[in-house]
Design an enzyme around this catalytic site. Structure first.
Site, PDB file in Angstrom:
ATOM      1  N   ASN A  19     -17.163 -19.905  -6.269  1.00  0.00           N
ATOM      2  CA  ASN A  19     -17.859 -18.996  -6.795  1.00  0.00           C
ATOM      3  C   ASN A  19     -17.749 -17.759  -5.902  1.00  0.00           C
ATOM      4  O   ASN A  19     -17.507 -16.590  -6.091  1.00  0.00           O
ATOM      5  CB  ASN A  19     -19.152 -18.980  -7.348  1.00  0.00           C
ATOM      6  CG  ASN A  19     -19.156 -19.733  -8.966  1.00  0.00           C
ATOM      7  OD1 ASN A  19     -18.501 -18.895  -9.840  1.00  0.00           O
ATOM      8  ND2 ASN A  19     -19.581 -20.862  -9.122  1.00  0.00           N
TER       9      ASN A  19
ATOM     10  N   MET B 221     -27.975 -24.774  -3.706  1.00  0.00           N
ATOM     11  CA  MET B 221     -28.747 -26.017  -4.002  1.00  0.00           C
ATOM     12  C   MET B 221     -30.290 -25.971  -3.402  1.00  0.00           C
ATOM     13  O   MET B 221     -30.756 -27.065  -3.095  1.00  0.00           O
ATOM     14  CB  MET B 221     -28.125 -27.015  -3.927  1.00  0.00           C
ATOM     15  CG  MET B 221     -26.688 -27.246  -4.359  1.00  0.00           C
ATOM     16  SD  MET B 221     -26.736 -26.668  -6.402  1.00  0.00           S
ATOM     17  CE  MET B 221     -27.274 -28.163  -7.346  1.00  0.00           C
ATOM     18  N   ARG B 222     -30.799 -25.067  -3.260  1.00  0.00           N
ATOM     19  CA  ARG B 222     -32.299 -24.944  -2.776  1.00  0.00           C
ATOM     20  C   ARG B 222     -33.225 -24.041  -3.835  1.00  0.00           C
ATOM     21  O   ARG B 222     -32.467 -22.939  -4.354  1.00  0.00           O
ATOM     22  CB  ARG B 222     -32.211 -24.080  -1.672  1.00  0.00           C
ATOM     23  CG  ARG B 222     -31.284 -24.957  -0.525  1.00  0.00           C
ATOM     24  CD  ARG B 222     -32.152 -25.880   0.330  1.00  0.00           C
ATOM     25  NE  ARG B 222     -33.190 -25.272   1.068  1.00  0.00           N
ATOM     26  CZ  ARG B 222     -34.257 -26.039   1.585  1.00  0.00           C
ATOM     27  NH1 ARG B 222     -34.266 -27.361   1.393  1.00  0.00           N
ATOM     28  NH2 ARG B 222     -35.291 -25.572   2.091  1.00  0.00           N
TER      29      ARG B 222
ATOM     30  N   ASN C 295     -27.969 -15.278  -9.537  1.00  0.00           N
ATOM     31  CA  ASN C 295     -27.690 -16.800  -9.620  1.00  0.00           C
ATOM     32  C   ASN C 295     -26.627 -16.927 -10.643  1.00  0.00           C
ATOM     33  O   ASN C 295     -26.702 -16.350 -11.981  1.00  0.00           O
ATOM     34  CB  ASN C 295     -29.042 -17.636  -9.851  1.00  0.00           C
ATOM     35  CG  ASN C 295     -28.546 -19.003  -9.742  1.00  0.00           C
ATOM     36  OD1 ASN C 295     -27.781 -19.449  -8.761  1.00  0.00           O
ATOM     37  ND2 ASN C 295     -29.041 -19.704 -10.548  1.00  0.00           N
TER      38      ASN C 295
ATOM     39  N   HIS D  34     -25.358 -19.946 -13.344  1.00  0.00           N
ATOM     40  CA  HIS D  34     -25.874 -21.406 -13.557  1.00  0.00           C
ATOM     41  C   HIS D  34     -25.050 -21.879 -14.883  1.00  0.00           C
ATOM     42  O   HIS D  34     -24.374 -21.027 -15.847  1.00  0.00           O
ATOM     43  CB  HIS D  34     -27.351 -21.161 -14.333  1.00  0.00           C
ATOM     44  CG  HIS D  34     -27.859 -22.593 -14.758  1.00  0.00           C
ATOM     45  ND1 HIS D  34     -28.291 -23.525 -14.120  1.00  0.00           N
ATOM     46  CD2 HIS D  34     -27.979 -23.311 -15.924  1.00  0.00           C
ATOM     47  CE1 HIS D  34     -28.621 -24.525 -14.494  1.00  0.00           C
ATOM     48  NE2 HIS D  34     -28.387 -24.435 -15.807  1.00  0.00           N
TER      49      HIS D  34
ATOM     50  N   THR E 216     -36.066 -14.890 -10.660  1.00  0.00           N
ATOM     51  CA  THR E 216     -37.471 -14.654 -10.619  1.00  0.00           C
ATOM     52  C   THR E 216     -38.044 -15.917 -10.149  1.00  0.00           C
ATOM     53  O   THR E 216     -37.476 -17.113  -9.886  1.00  0.00           O
ATOM     54  CB  THR E 216     -37.943 -14.630 -11.942  1.00  0.00           C
ATOM     55  OG1 THR E 216     -37.871 -15.586 -12.932  1.00  0.00           O
ATOM     56  CG2 THR E 216     -37.494 -13.142 -12.654  1.00  0.00           C
TER      57      THR E 216
ATOM     58  N   ASP F 296     -34.316 -21.005 -13.070  1.00  0.00           N
ATOM     59  CA  ASP F 296     -33.446 -20.501 -13.754  1.00  0.00           C
ATOM     60  C   ASP F 296     -33.845 -19.592 -15.274  1.00  0.00           C
ATOM     61  O   ASP F 296     -33.387 -19.698 -16.198  1.00  0.00           O
ATOM     62  CB  ASP F 296     -32.551 -21.705 -14.375  1.00  0.00           C
ATOM     63  CG  ASP F 296     -31.818 -22.482 -13.431  1.00  0.00           C
ATOM     64  OD1 ASP F 296     -31.310 -21.809 -12.319  1.00  0.00           O
ATOM     65  OD2 ASP F 296     -31.672 -23.599 -13.521  1.00  0.00           O
TER      66      ASP F 296
HETATM   67  C1  GRF Z   1     -21.416 -24.074 -10.163  1.00  0.00           C
HETATM   68  O1  GRF Z   1     -21.146 -24.953 -11.123  1.00  0.00           O
HETATM   69  C2  GRF Z   1     -22.804 -23.238 -10.242  1.00  0.00           C
HETATM   70  O2  GRF Z   1     -22.780 -22.650 -11.573  1.00  0.00           O
HETATM   71  C3  GRF Z   1     -23.737 -24.174  -9.840  1.00  0.00           C
HETATM   72  O3  GRF Z   1     -23.324 -24.952  -8.552  1.00  0.00           O
HETATM   73  C4  GRF Z   1     -21.842 -24.809  -8.686  1.00  0.00           C
HETATM   74  C5  GRF Z   1     -21.154 -24.308  -7.539  1.00  0.00           C
HETATM   75  O4  GRF Z   1     -19.872 -24.477  -7.342  1.00  0.00           O
HETATM   76  N1  GRF Z   1     -24.891 -23.626  -9.587  1.00  0.00           N
HETATM   77  P1  GRF Z   1     -19.218 -23.697  -6.261  1.00  0.00           P
HETATM   78  O5  GRF Z   1     -19.959 -23.997  -4.885  1.00  0.00           O
HETATM   79  O6  GRF Z   1     -19.358 -22.038  -6.401  1.00  0.00           O
HETATM   80  O7  GRF Z   1     -17.767 -24.151  -6.150  1.00  0.00           O
END
Ligand code: GRF
Length: 184
Positions: free
Chosen positions: A14, A89-90, A106, A108, A140, A144
């Site tokens: 991303n 992932m925190r 974020n 999701h 917030t 999520d």
């Molecule tokens: C994505 O699916 C995002 O929605 C989730 O974790 C994944 C991250 O992928 N929160 P990347 O590291 O951006 O490839």
């Protein structure tokens, strides 16, 4: 021009999508820095290859509060306008959320408020919904749970596995995050 701070924990696809949109002139923003909480995140190399400043602040062995304080300090020093969580992932501490009010975003991999938390794609498969997707929202204190900026729906196919569904949702995520940033 908005200065972005992007937080990653993994491959950072991303982040790469956002960087590519900026480079292509489709998004009027600048990535001030990328922060990874993991030494082994693939996105670190991707940032270096693109000449984007990257700071690694390992979270292992640190309290959430201490780690967040170090991240906040880096983001403030880089004078970022927006904080983009991109596979970070925190959970963020209340202090972090207070430090950037309405300015943390974020992505999701589900149509929130359905399937918050971990393994959203597996949750969707387990429930048996026929449509899932991706959501970009403001962060917030509720996991999520913040205001939704934009969503994209993805059909779930009869023979989908968590891998095939995740891959199909990810394609939408890469389109959606730049759209959301333009709106914000
Ligand atoms: C994505 O699916 C995002 O929605 C989730 O974790 C994944 C991250 O992928 N929160 P990347 O590291 O951006 O490839």
């Amino acid at each position: 021009m908005r200065r972005l701070g992007i937080l990653i924990s993994g491959r950072g696809s991303n982040f790469i999508a956002i960087a590519d949109n900026i480079r292509a002139g489709k998004l009027d923003a600048e990535i001030a820095l990328v922060i990874s909480n993991r030494l082994d995140a693939g996105g670190i190399e991707a940032a270096r290859e693109r000449g984007i400043r990257v700071v690694v602040i390992p979270s292992k062995g640190m309290s959430r509060e201490d780690h967040d304080r170090a991240v906040i300090a880096e983001l403030n020093q880089a004078e970022v306008d927006l904080v983009c969580l991109a596979g970070y992932m925190r959970l963020l501490s209340p202090e972090f959320i207070r430090a950037f009010p309405q300015r943390i975003i974020n992505i999701h991999p589900s149509l929130l408020p359905a399937f918050p938390g971990l393994d959203a794609q597996q949750q969707a498969l387990d429930y048996g919904v026929k449509v899932s997707g991706a959501t970009v929202h403001l962060v917030t204190r509720e996991l999520d749970g913040g205001p939704i900026v934009v969503q994209s729906a993805v059909p779930i196919l009869f023979d989908d596995t968590v891998e095939t569904l995740s891959a199909r949702i990810l394609i939408e995520e890469h389109k959606l995050y730049p759209v959301a940033l333009r709106i914000v």
